[in-house]
Design a protein around this motif. Structure first.
Motif, mmCIF file in Angstrom:
data_model
loop_
_atom_site.group_PDB
_atom_site.id
_atom_site.type_symbol
_atom_site.label_atom_id
_atom_site.label_comp_id
_atom_site.label_asym_id
_atom_site.label_seq_id
_atom_site.Cartn_x
_atom_site.Cartn_y
_atom_site.Cartn_z
ATOM 1 N N ILE A 1 0.870 -1.175 0.000
ATOM 2 C CA ILE A 1 0.000 0.000 0.000
ATOM 3 C C ILE A 1 0.906 1.223 0.000
ATOM 4 O O ILE A 1 1.730 1.385 0.891
ATOM 5 C CB ILE A 1 -0.917 0.023 1.240
ATOM 6 C CG1 ILE A 1 -1.812 -1.218 1.265
ATOM 7 C CG2 ILE A 1 -1.734 1.312 1.287
ATOM 8 C CD1 ILE A 1 -2.559 -1.419 2.571
ATOM 9 N N VAL A 2 0.750 2.076 -1.014
ATOM 10 C CA VAL A 2 1.571 3.286 -1.121
ATOM 11 C C VAL A 2 0.634 4.483 -1.067
ATOM 12 O O VAL A 2 -0.079 4.773 -2.026
ATOM 13 C CB VAL A 2 2.392 3.296 -2.430
ATOM 14 C CG1 VAL A 2 3.327 4.498 -2.437
ATOM 15 C CG2 VAL A 2 3.162 2.000 -2.608
ATOM 16 N N ALA B 1 2.412 -4.415 3.252
ATOM 17 C CA ALA B 1 3.367 -3.445 3.796
ATOM 18 C C ALA B 1 2.886 -2.072 3.367
ATOM 19 O O ALA B 1 2.174 -1.933 2.371
ATOM 20 C CB ALA B 1 4.765 -3.720 3.237
ATOM 21 N N ILE B 2 3.278 -1.051 4.131
ATOM 22 C CA ILE B 2 2.860 0.317 3.824
ATOM 23 C C ILE B 2 4.085 1.175 3.557
ATOM 24 O O ILE B 2 5.084 1.093 4.271
ATOM 25 C CB ILE B 2 2.064 0.941 4.988
ATOM 26 C CG1 ILE B 2 0.738 0.199 5.190
ATOM 27 C CG2 ILE B 2 1.810 2.422 4.749
ATOM 28 C CD1 ILE B 2 -0.079 0.715 6.365
ATOM 29 N N THR C 1 10.502 4.757 -0.502
ATOM 30 C CA THR C 1 10.242 3.655 0.425
ATOM 31 C C THR C 1 9.500 2.535 -0.286
ATOM 32 O O THR C 1 9.786 1.353 -0.084
ATOM 33 C CB THR C 1 9.436 4.155 1.646
ATOM 34 O OG1 THR C 1 10.119 5.250 2.231
ATOM 35 C CG2 THR C 1 9.256 3.055 2.673
ATOM 36 N N ALA C 2 8.541 2.892 -1.137
ATOM 37 C CA ALA C 2 7.766 1.885 -1.871
ATOM 38 C C ALA C 2 8.686 1.026 -2.739
ATOM 39 O O ALA C 2 8.585 -0.207 -2.731
ATOM 40 C CB ALA C 2 6.703 2.557 -2.727
ATOM 41 N N LEU C 3 9.566 1.663 -3.487
ATOM 42 C CA LEU C 3 10.474 0.910 -4.356
ATOM 43 C C LEU C 3 11.436 0.050 -3.542
ATOM 44 O O LEU C 3 11.737 -1.085 -3.917
ATOM 45 C CB LEU C 3 11.234 1.855 -5.284
ATOM 46 C CG LEU C 3 10.385 2.472 -6.396
ATOM 47 C CD1 LEU C 3 11.184 3.518 -7.163
ATOM 48 C CD2 LEU C 3 9.862 1.395 -7.330
ATOM 49 N N GLY D 1 12.855 -5.488 -1.939
ATOM 50 C CA GLY D 1 13.168 -6.445 -0.874
ATOM 51 C C GLY D 1 12.352 -7.715 -0.983
ATOM 52 O O GLY D 1 12.872 -8.813 -0.847
ATOM 53 N N GLU D 2 11.074 -7.564 -1.196
ATOM 54 C CA GLU D 2 10.162 -8.706 -1.351
ATOM 55 C C GLU D 2 9.063 -8.257 -2.313
ATOM 56 O O GLU D 2 8.141 -7.543 -1.928
ATOM 57 C CB GLU D 2 9.568 -9.115 -0.002
ATOM 58 C CG GLU D 2 8.692 -10.332 -0.078
ATOM 59 C CD GLU D 2 8.153 -10.748 1.283
ATOM 60 O OE1 GLU D 2 7.381 -11.719 1.309
ATOM 61 O OE2 GLU D 2 8.465 -10.122 2.296
ATOM 62 N N ALA D 3 9.178 -8.673 -3.559
ATOM 63 C CA ALA D 3 8.229 -8.226 -4.590
ATOM 64 C C ALA D 3 6.803 -8.624 -4.207
ATOM 65 O O ALA D 3 6.521 -9.793 -3.983
ATOM 66 C CB ALA D 3 8.599 -8.815 -5.946
#
Length: 190
Positions: free
Chosen positions: A11-12, A34-35, A41-43, A48-50
């Motif tokens: 969630i971005v 994840a937020i 931060t989103a990228l 890290g975990e697609a």
């Protein structure tokens, strides 16, 4: 017996409360998310975990959710990408689809709407209370507000130019801008 794992999401959104509410609603359906509140931060999280899906807000402070579509798509071409925005317009919907988004939803998007857009049926084994709420149309005041906001954006925030563009008096526009629509109300039971 192997059960298929439920999709993981990202969630971005720079609206902290909305992002948490959405995360809790999806968690009740068994979805892990994840937020991120900004594009960097989103990228970083996605690398890290697609995730299997991403919910992107159009406006992320100085960033745009549109700029995240292509890098996320490059990480995993199968990732479902939904643009969720309070500034819904035909122009941004077309642009998001051109860039590779799978769907475009107006805010506030319900968990049931998001599940349907992701191809997950709301009434599957995603939780006891996952029944889809009946859809309601966006109230006229909200549509008018968003149309005015789009015109303001096109004129660089110039009130006089926006009033001319919309064919209304400047004072009328200022009154409308002073009356931001509140949250949608539930329809009265008949």
């Amino acid at each position: 017996m192997n059960t298929p794992s439920l999709p993981r999401g990202l969630i971005v959104d720079d609206d902290v409360l909305y992002a948490r509410m959405l995360q809790r609603g999806l968690a009740r359906r068994g979805l892990r998310t994840a937020i991120a509140h900004d594009a960097d931060t989103a990228l970083s999280l996605a690398r890290g975990e697609a995730p299997d899906f991403a919910l992107l807000d159009l406006k992320l402070g100085a960033d745009s959710g549109l700029s995240l579509i292509e890098p996320l798509r490059a990480l995993d071409p199968r990732m479902r990408i939904l643009l969720v925005t309070g500034y819904a317009s035909v122009a941004t919907a077309v642009e998001s689809i051109k860039r590779g988004a799978d769907d475009y939803l107006p805010k506030p998007a319900s968990v049931a709407m998001i599940l349907r857009a992701l191809g997950l049926e709301a009434d599957t084994a995603l939780g006891d209370d996952a029944q889809a709420a009946p859809e309601r149309m966006i109230p006229l005041q909200r549509l008018e507000w968003e149309h005015i906001q789009q015109a303001l954006q096109e004129t660089g925030g110039n009130i006089s130019a926006t009033a001319r563009l919309l064919g209304m008096h400047r004072r009328s526009l200022q009154r409308k801008l002073g009356k931001r629509p509140g949250p949608e109300r539930k329809p009265d039971p008949e």
